[in-house]
Design a protein around this motif. Structure first.
Motif, PDB file in Angstrom:
ATOM      1  N   LEU A 340       3.182 -12.526   6.426  1.00  0.00           N
ATOM      2  CA  LEU A 340       3.395 -12.197   5.014  1.00  0.00           C
ATOM      3  C   LEU A 340       3.225 -10.696   4.778  1.00  0.00           C
ATOM      4  CD1 LEU A 340       3.448 -12.755   1.883  1.00  0.00           C
ATOM      5  CD2 LEU A 340       0.987 -13.186   2.056  1.00  0.00           C
ATOM      6  N   ALA A 341       2.141 -10.129   5.348  1.00  0.00           N
ATOM      7  CA  ALA A 341       1.874  -8.700   5.159  1.00  0.00           C
ATOM      8  C   ALA A 341       3.043  -7.869   5.689  1.00  0.00           C
ATOM      9  CB  ALA A 341       0.570  -8.323   5.868  1.00  0.00           C
ATOM     10  N   ALA A 342       3.566  -8.255   6.855  1.00  0.00           N
ATOM     11  CA  ALA A 342       4.684  -7.508   7.445  1.00  0.00           C
ATOM     12  C   ALA A 342       5.961  -7.688   6.618  1.00  0.00           C
ATOM     13  CB  ALA A 342       4.901  -7.967   8.880  1.00  0.00           C
ATOM     14  N   ASP A 343       6.222  -8.920   6.189  1.00  0.00           N
ATOM     15  CA  ASP A 343       7.410  -9.179   5.363  1.00  0.00           C
ATOM     16  C   ASP A 343       7.380  -8.329   4.094  1.00  0.00           C
ATOM     17  OD1 ASP A 343       8.333 -11.006   7.153  1.00  0.00           O
ATOM     18  OD2 ASP A 343       7.929 -12.787   5.935  1.00  0.00           O
ATOM     19  N   LEU A 344       6.186  -8.216   3.524  1.00  0.00           N
ATOM     20  CA  LEU A 344       6.033  -7.438   2.289  1.00  0.00           C
ATOM     21  C   LEU A 344       6.373  -5.967   2.525  1.00  0.00           C
ATOM     22  CD1 LEU A 344       2.856  -8.498   0.272  1.00  0.00           C
ATOM     23  CD2 LEU A 344       5.042  -7.728  -0.649  1.00  0.00           C
ATOM     24  N   ARG A 345       5.935  -5.450   3.669  1.00  0.00           N
ATOM     25  CA  ARG A 345       6.268  -4.054   4.018  1.00  0.00           C
ATOM     26  C   ARG A 345       7.780  -3.914   4.187  1.00  0.00           C
ATOM     27  NH1 ARG A 345       4.122  -0.541   2.252  1.00  0.00           N
ATOM     28  NH2 ARG A 345       2.880  -1.906   0.973  1.00  0.00           N
ATOM     29  N   LEU A 346       8.363  -4.850   4.920  1.00  0.00           N
ATOM     30  CA  LEU A 346       9.808  -4.778   5.191  1.00  0.00           C
ATOM     31  C   LEU A 346      10.605  -4.863   3.892  1.00  0.00           C
ATOM     32  CD1 LEU A 346      10.275  -6.914   8.437  1.00  0.00           C
ATOM     33  CD2 LEU A 346      10.737  -4.467   8.155  1.00  0.00           C
ATOM     34  N   ALA A 347      10.156  -5.761   2.990  1.00  0.00           N
ATOM     35  CA  ALA A 347      10.871  -5.932   1.719  1.00  0.00           C
ATOM     36  C   ALA A 347      10.799  -4.658   0.882  1.00  0.00           C
ATOM     37  CB  ALA A 347      10.285  -7.112   0.943  1.00  0.00           C
ATOM     38  N   GLN A 348       9.752  -3.862   1.116  1.00  0.00           N
ATOM     39  CA  GLN A 348       9.628  -2.609   0.365  1.00  0.00           C
ATOM     40  C   GLN A 348      10.146  -1.415   1.166  1.00  0.00           C
ATOM     41  OE1 GLN A 348       5.722  -2.581  -2.138  1.00  0.00           O
ATOM     42  NE2 GLN A 348       5.450  -4.078  -0.495  1.00  0.00           N
ATOM     43  N   ASP A 350       9.594  -0.388   4.172  1.00  0.00           N
ATOM     44  CA  ASP A 350       8.580   0.370   4.900  1.00  0.00           C
ATOM     45  C   ASP A 350       8.427  -0.237   6.304  1.00  0.00           C
ATOM     46  OD1 ASP A 350       6.374   1.762   5.835  1.00  0.00           O
ATOM     47  OD2 ASP A 350       4.930   0.675   4.563  1.00  0.00           O
ATOM     48  N   PRO A 351       9.465  -0.093   7.143  1.00  0.00           N
ATOM     49  CA  PRO A 351       9.380  -0.727   8.473  1.00  0.00           C
ATOM     50  C   PRO A 351       8.229  -0.174   9.315  1.00  0.00           C
ATOM     51  CG  PRO A 351      11.331   0.696   8.317  1.00  0.00           C
ATOM     52  CD  PRO A 351      10.754   0.592   6.934  1.00  0.00           C
ATOM     53  N   ALA A 352       7.913   1.109   9.152  1.00  0.00           N
ATOM     54  CA  ALA A 352       6.802   1.668   9.933  1.00  0.00           C
ATOM     55  C   ALA A 352       5.501   0.949   9.577  1.00  0.00           C
ATOM     56  CB  ALA A 352       6.683   3.163   9.683  1.00  0.00           C
ATOM     57  N   GLY A 353       5.328   0.669   8.272  1.00  0.00           N
ATOM     58  CA  GLY A 353       4.149  -0.075   7.828  1.00  0.00           C
ATOM     59  C   GLY A 353       4.128  -1.469   8.448  1.00  0.00           C
TER      60      GLY A 353
END
Ligand SMILES: [Zn+2]
Length: 488
Positions: A340-348, A350-353
């Protein structure tokens, strides 16, 4: 409806065995005792390929699939006799249903996952289906048929089993009569139902679940069946549920000690994820918000996880991040929370995040396919195809038969401008899905790609020869099968 399409092609097959569909395996001789386990496996496999490729309801969510497979294999581990390898998969469908195909393929509808009120209840349905497979009920049910027709009938039966509503079946007037006839034959007999209940209960018990879950869930199914005539019967139609059957189950359970079995966090998270994706995002947000605000939940973590997923779906990223932070403060750990945390970064964007979350998460959860896929996706989105490629190479050493990872590898090569390697990686992805024709096409493209060194070209040539041989063998088997049938 692809299932309808499948049903149609199988129906054609029944009408004209000489026009045997190319995709169907050669089933060879049917022995006196019905279908051999190998034949059952091949039938199940070929239908499974079809579902994966053509069924839009087939849920491609590695987290949900991994969960049902973990739960299922925990039950399968309790089986003492010889049995096929099992594979569990999920169909995105609100109706309450689960079905077993020959060879150990078991499908579960999302509606059933959401209707189960405890993990023991869900496990009880899986255990029952597993027992239909280990007892070869579907093959035995049709065993009275003429031997030559058995494999086709079985394939057709599976199509009917998997057909998701009466409306689907009725749609083709041509096949309706036939389908109804098959339906009659394949409603598991009461004896088979009782046997699956009895053996399923034993698996449930040995696996440490609450056996009362079985009676409770079946009782609720029966109730649903009465209230929602069109919603529930998928399961009830193929597993006639009688009051007598429930009473039987209750008698068996009566002596066993009451066992409070807590649900796993993953069970609760999977349900929250499915719920968050259902209906409108606004409704899902409201549902989970009420749960969180009024403390109406079995698990605060799951309620907040669901709320975060629903908010992400509505692109309320700040709200979703707030829920994730609250979830982290609860101190619970699951690969799904990292996902979930990674998906949230990707959706925003922020692939590096995302990468910085996924790299340590993969160390902690090295088996999680969802995290591994997200990691490669994030590296590609970050514009790091070299690192993405490295990740796929490492991963495929441990999971060489993961077709999705081969596709991701093809994308990594594409991003690096390596065309020969791109097409040959895509060929492996297709070959693993049982799609030999597109696999061969990809290798042809690889040969003509105009790049690659001598060794890479030799590898492509060798692989192409191999796949063409395999294809020729399959064609020959299909042809022999046709001849055998017409000689009878
Ligand atoms: Zn059954």
């Amino acid at each position: 409806m692809p299932i309808k399409r499948l049903l149609f092609s199988l129906w054609m097959l029944l009408l004209a065995p000489a026009l045997m569909a190319e995709g169907l395996p050669d089933l060879g001789e049917v022995s006196q005792g019905g279908l051999s386990p190998q034949m059952e496996k091949r039938i199940g496999e070929s239908i499974m390929h079809d579902i994966r490729l053509h069924e839009p309801a087939y849920l491609e969510d590695p987290e949900v699939t991994a969960y049902v497979n973990r739960l299922g294999s925990h039950l399968v581990a309790q089986i003492t006799e010889a049995h096929p390898d099992f594979e569990f998969f999920v169909l995105k469908d609100a109706t309450l249903n689960a079905f077993a195909m020959p060879g150990g393929y078991i499908g579960v509808h999302t509606g059933l996952l959401l209707a189960a009120q405890s993990e023991s209840e869900l496990a009880s349905v899986l255990a029952h289906e597993i027992s239909h497979v280990t007892q070869h009920h579907l093959a035995r049910q049709l065993g009275a048929q003429s031997q030559a027709q058995l494999p086709m009938l079985l394939s057709l039966a599976v199509a009917v089993l998997a057909a998701r509503s009466n409306a689907d079946l009725a749609a083709g007037a041509l096949m309706a009569g036939q389908a109804a006839g098959i339906q009659q034959q394949l409603n598991y007999s009461r004896d088979f139902e009782r046997e699956a209940d009895r053996l399923g209960l034993r698996l449930l018990q040995h696996a440490g679940f609450d056996t009362r879950g079985m009676a409770a869930f079946f009782e609720r199914l029966q109730k649903y069946g009465r209230i929602y005539e069109n919603n529930a019967p998928g399961y009830l139609r193929t597993h006639p549920l009688t009051t007598e059957r429930i009473a039987d189950m209750e008698n068996r359970i009566e002596g066993s000690p009451y066992r409070q079995v807590p649900d796993s966090l993953d069970f609760l998270l999977v349900r929250a994820k499915l719920r968050a994706a259902e209906g409108t995002s606004a409704d899902a947000i409201t549902d989970f918000s009420v749960q969180v605000a009024e403390h109406k939940f079995t698990s605060e973590a799951a309620a907040r996880y669901g709320l975060a997923r629903a908010q992400m779906r509505a692109e309320h990223f700040a709200g979703a991040e707030r829920e994730l932070a609250a979830l982290r403060r609860l101190g619970v750990h699951s690969a799904m929370i990292e996902g979930l945390a990674a998906d949230l970064r990707l959706a925003q964007k922020d692939p590096a995040g995302a990468v910085s979350i996924l790299t340590p998460a993969l160390v902690r959860y090295p088996q999680e396919r969802g995290l591994a896929y997200a990691h490669v996706e994030a590296l590609l989105a970050q514009g790091e195809p070299r690192l993405a490629l490295r990740a796929t190479v490492d991963d495929l050493q441990r999971f060489p038969s993961d077709s999705h990872m081969h596709s991701l590898q093809a994308r990594s090569y594409a991003a690096l401008g390596k065309r020969l390697l791109q097409h040959s990686a895509q060929a492996e992805a297709y070959a693993l899905q049982g799609q030999l024709v597109p696999a061969i096409e990809q290798l042809d493209l690889a040969q003509k790609a105009g790049d690659g060194d001598f060794y890479e070209h030799s590898a492509v040539d060798a692989r192409l020869r191999q796949l063409k041989q395999r294809r020729a063998q399959e064609m020959k088997e299909a042809k022999d099968g046709k001849q055998q049938k017409s000689e009878k």
